[in-house]
Write a protein that holds these residues in place. Sequence first.
Motif, mmCIF file in Angstrom:
data_model
loop_
_atom_site.group_PDB
_atom_site.id
_atom_site.type_symbol
_atom_site.label_atom_id
_atom_site.label_comp_id
_atom_site.label_asym_id
_atom_site.label_seq_id
_atom_site.Cartn_x
_atom_site.Cartn_y
_atom_site.Cartn_z
ATOM 1 N N ALA A 1 0.898 -1.254 0.032
ATOM 2 C CA ALA A 1 0.027 -0.125 0.066
ATOM 3 C C ALA A 1 0.744 1.292 0.018
ATOM 4 O O ALA A 1 0.516 2.190 -0.565
ATOM 5 C CB ALA A 1 -0.909 -0.061 1.201
ATOM 6 N N LEU B 1 2.097 1.746 -3.368
ATOM 7 C CA LEU B 1 1.051 2.345 -4.284
ATOM 8 C C LEU B 1 0.750 3.903 -4.246
ATOM 9 O O LEU B 1 0.420 4.643 -4.897
ATOM 10 C CB LEU B 1 -0.153 1.582 -4.339
ATOM 11 C CG LEU B 1 0.058 -0.074 -4.792
ATOM 12 C CD1 LEU B 1 -0.920 -0.893 -4.317
ATOM 13 C CD2 LEU B 1 0.288 0.056 -6.318
ATOM 14 N N CYS C 1 -5.478 2.503 -3.276
ATOM 15 C CA CYS C 1 -5.245 1.039 -2.637
ATOM 16 C C CYS C 1 -6.233 0.683 -1.575
ATOM 17 O O CYS C 1 -6.330 1.520 -0.718
ATOM 18 C CB CYS C 1 -3.906 0.840 -2.393
ATOM 19 S SG CYS C 1 -3.454 -0.656 -1.382
#
Length: 428
Positions: free
Chosen positions: A79, A82, A89
């Motif tokens: 996460a 991202l 996410c």
Amino acid sequence: MNILLVGSGGREHALAWKIAQSPLVKRLVIAPGNPGMEKLGELRAIKVTEADQLAALAREMRADLVVVGPESALEKGLADRLNAAGIPCFGPTAKAAQLETSKAFSKAFMERHEIPTAGFGVYERLHEARQALSVFKPPYVIKADGLAAGKGVAIAPTKRDAEREIEWMLGGRFGQAGARVVIEEFMAGEEGSLFALCDGQRAVLLGGAQDHKRAYDGDLGPNTGGMGSYSPAPVFTPELVEAAERLVVQPTIAGMAREGMPYRGVLYAGLMSTDEGPKVVEFNARFGDPECQVLMMRLAGDIVPILLACARGDLTRVAMPEFRAETVICVVMAAQGYPDSPVEGSIIRGAEQDFGPNVKVFHAGTRRQEDGQLVAAGGRVLNICARGKDIAQARERAYAAIKKIDWPGGFNRTDIGWRALERETGGQ
């Protein structure tokens, strides 16, 4: 929308099945996926712990949303990568995921924010942990601090049993996950799994389910990742749900935000219904497995807008979907030897037939041989899920489907949903 789903188990198969139904989805890529997901999206052979490669895949496919299934990917910081790339996410950062990935962190967090849970101690040295047992009363609850695939919890009836579990954990049974142990007070009551969708500032309750952790009928045998589940769970009375939201869910999300770790994704609160009200057994930073399977089958409407709203940090503009007025049950078929030494490679026949509109088989640990045959490739292998007007009908349909599957190398519990069934029949 282009969506990347990360994971390969029954939870991810259920999520893929639900996401693929959305009219918003243009392209669904699943990494690494399993044979059951072959018709739902494109499979990419990237391990869930390979965060850099998964983030690169998300950029390559211009993902509008990444949905993270397993906790191991969250622990590796997927996460975080991202978020840095500007890709929404559904899943918390590595720091926020510590609610699951470190039991010591989770217990200390609950203590700081006065969230009801069992009394505890955290120990790294064997002699200190042994000495601490004199403070607790049997049965003793011993937990490995880190991730142990649902197997790092032991309930020891005697002090000698507790000492043995501590020696095993601190001695390397679970590797680095057992470098510290948490010893907890035993909580008497009935346990259930409550789920909330979170956008970093707000939390909205999604629903509840009840899991069966022990390997064998009668809640006997070793702890597992879960041998079955059902939803709704009668343990979650309106009064218990209200108390859990007020005392557990909302303080947790507010506390994480105040500590600079805003939590986005789904929060799984394993709760014990005690005489003193709900108390937290554990937090998970993702959908439960096999609870996710029954929730996805009950959920009406499109799940994608909700996942995206959580990932973008604003749940205020999306309508929560409703649950169908039915009961769904999931029975796990596991490989012989699970959870200690599951036997892989046994051939499975009949799992991919059409079982009708009320039964769905999700793959949890399978692979396809070059000759096309389906074989076991894990501990928990198949999830047989069925819906019905009540628990009795759902159970009947699930176990009837199991009889049609030819897999001598597998086993399953025959009493999934027994608590709910007892309530429906008055114990008859």
